[in-house]
Design an enzyme around this catalytic site. Structure first.
Site, PDB file in Angstrom:
ATOM      1  N   VAL A   1       7.888   2.383  -1.980  1.00 31.91           N
ATOM      2  CA  VAL A   1       9.012   3.184  -0.928  1.00 31.91           C
ATOM      3  C   VAL A   1       8.783   2.914   0.317  1.00 31.91           C
ATOM      4  O   VAL A   1       7.480   2.609   0.805  1.00 31.91           O
ATOM      5  CB  VAL A   1       8.637   4.566  -1.242  1.00 31.91           C
TER       6      VAL A   1
ATOM      7  N   GLY B   1       0.630  -1.244   0.079  1.00 33.16           N
ATOM      8  CA  GLY B   1      -0.128  -0.054  -0.193  1.00 33.16           C
ATOM      9  C   GLY B   1       0.965   1.455   0.122  1.00 33.16           C
ATOM     10  O   GLY B   1       0.241   2.454   0.078  1.00 33.16           O
ATOM     11  N   HIS B   2       2.285   1.029  -0.005  1.00 32.99           N
ATOM     12  CA  HIS B   2       3.022   2.420   0.139  1.00 32.99           C
ATOM     13  C   HIS B   2       4.090   2.420  -1.094  1.00 32.99           C
ATOM     14  O   HIS B   2       5.357   1.825  -0.598  1.00 32.99           O
ATOM     15  CB  HIS B   2       3.652   2.243   1.470  1.00 32.99           C
ATOM     16  N   PHE B   3       4.009   2.541  -2.203  1.00 30.80           N
ATOM     17  CA  PHE B   3       2.773   3.049  -2.676  1.00 30.80           C
ATOM     18  C   PHE B   3       2.462   2.043  -3.986  1.00 30.80           C
ATOM     19  O   PHE B   3       3.641   1.816  -4.691  1.00 30.80           O
ATOM     20  CB  PHE B   3       2.796   4.473  -3.259  1.00 30.80           C
TER      21      PHE B   3
END
Length: 142
Positions: free
Chosen positions: A52, A45-47
Site C-alpha cells: 500500500v 516494507g509497506h506492507f
C-alpha cells in the site's frame, strides 16, 4: 510538463520524485499524474504481502503536483523553491496500490506575499483516495 520540465522546477530526485507528468496547469488549477509501481522502494516494507502506498507519500505527491500552479505565480522567482509549510484537513479514503495511476488535481485558493494555499485531491480511476489543503512558503533563488 514532461519529466524534463518537471526536473527543472522540482528539486526532488529518485526515489523521492513523485510526479511523472503535469497534464494541465495554469495560474489557478493543476492536474498531474503519478504511475504507482511495485518497483518503488517503500513497497518492500509497506506492507510485505499487501503493498500500500504510504499516506505521507500520497501527501508528498500532492504537494509536488501543486508546484505546477505555484511556479506560474507572478511572485515566484526563477530558480525559487516552494516549501510545504502546513497540511490541513488531510483525509485518506481508500488505499493506493502498485499498478494504480494516481491523478493529482487541485486549485490555488490564495497566494499572497510568498505564501500559497492549495486544495488538492488524489484520485484513482475518478475515485477520490485522499484530499488536503496545503500551505507553501516560497523561497527565492540565491
Amino acid at each position: 510538463m514532461d519529466i524534463r520540465e518537471i526536473l527543472k522546477v522540482l528539486p526532488h530526485r529518485y526515489p523521492f520524485l513523485l510526479v511523472d507528468r503535469v497534464l494541465e496547469a495554469d495560474e489557478r488549477r493543476f492536474k498531474a499524474l503519478k504511475n504507482v509501481t511495485f518497483n518503488e522502494p517503500h513497497f518492500q516494507g509497506h506492507f510485505p504481502g499487501h503493498p500500500v502506498m504510504p499516506g505521507v507519500l500520497i501527501l508528498e505527491a500532492m504537494a509536488q503536483a501543486a508546484v505546477g500552479a505555484l511556479v506560474r505565480q507572478p511572485g515566484f522567482p526563477q530558480g525559487g523553491l516552494a516549501f510545504l509549510a502546513g497540511v490541513e484537513g488531510a483525509r485518506f479514503r481508500r488505499p493506493v496500490y502498485p499498478g494504480d495511476t494516481l491523478i493529482l488535481e487541485g486549485e490555488l485558493l490564495a497566494f499572497r506575499r510568498g505564501v500559497g494555499k492549495v486544495a488538492v485531491r488524489a484520485l484513482v480511476e475518478g475515485e477520490e483516495r485522499a484530499s488536503a489543503t496545503l500551505t507553501f512558503v516560497l523561497q527565492g533563488a540565491s
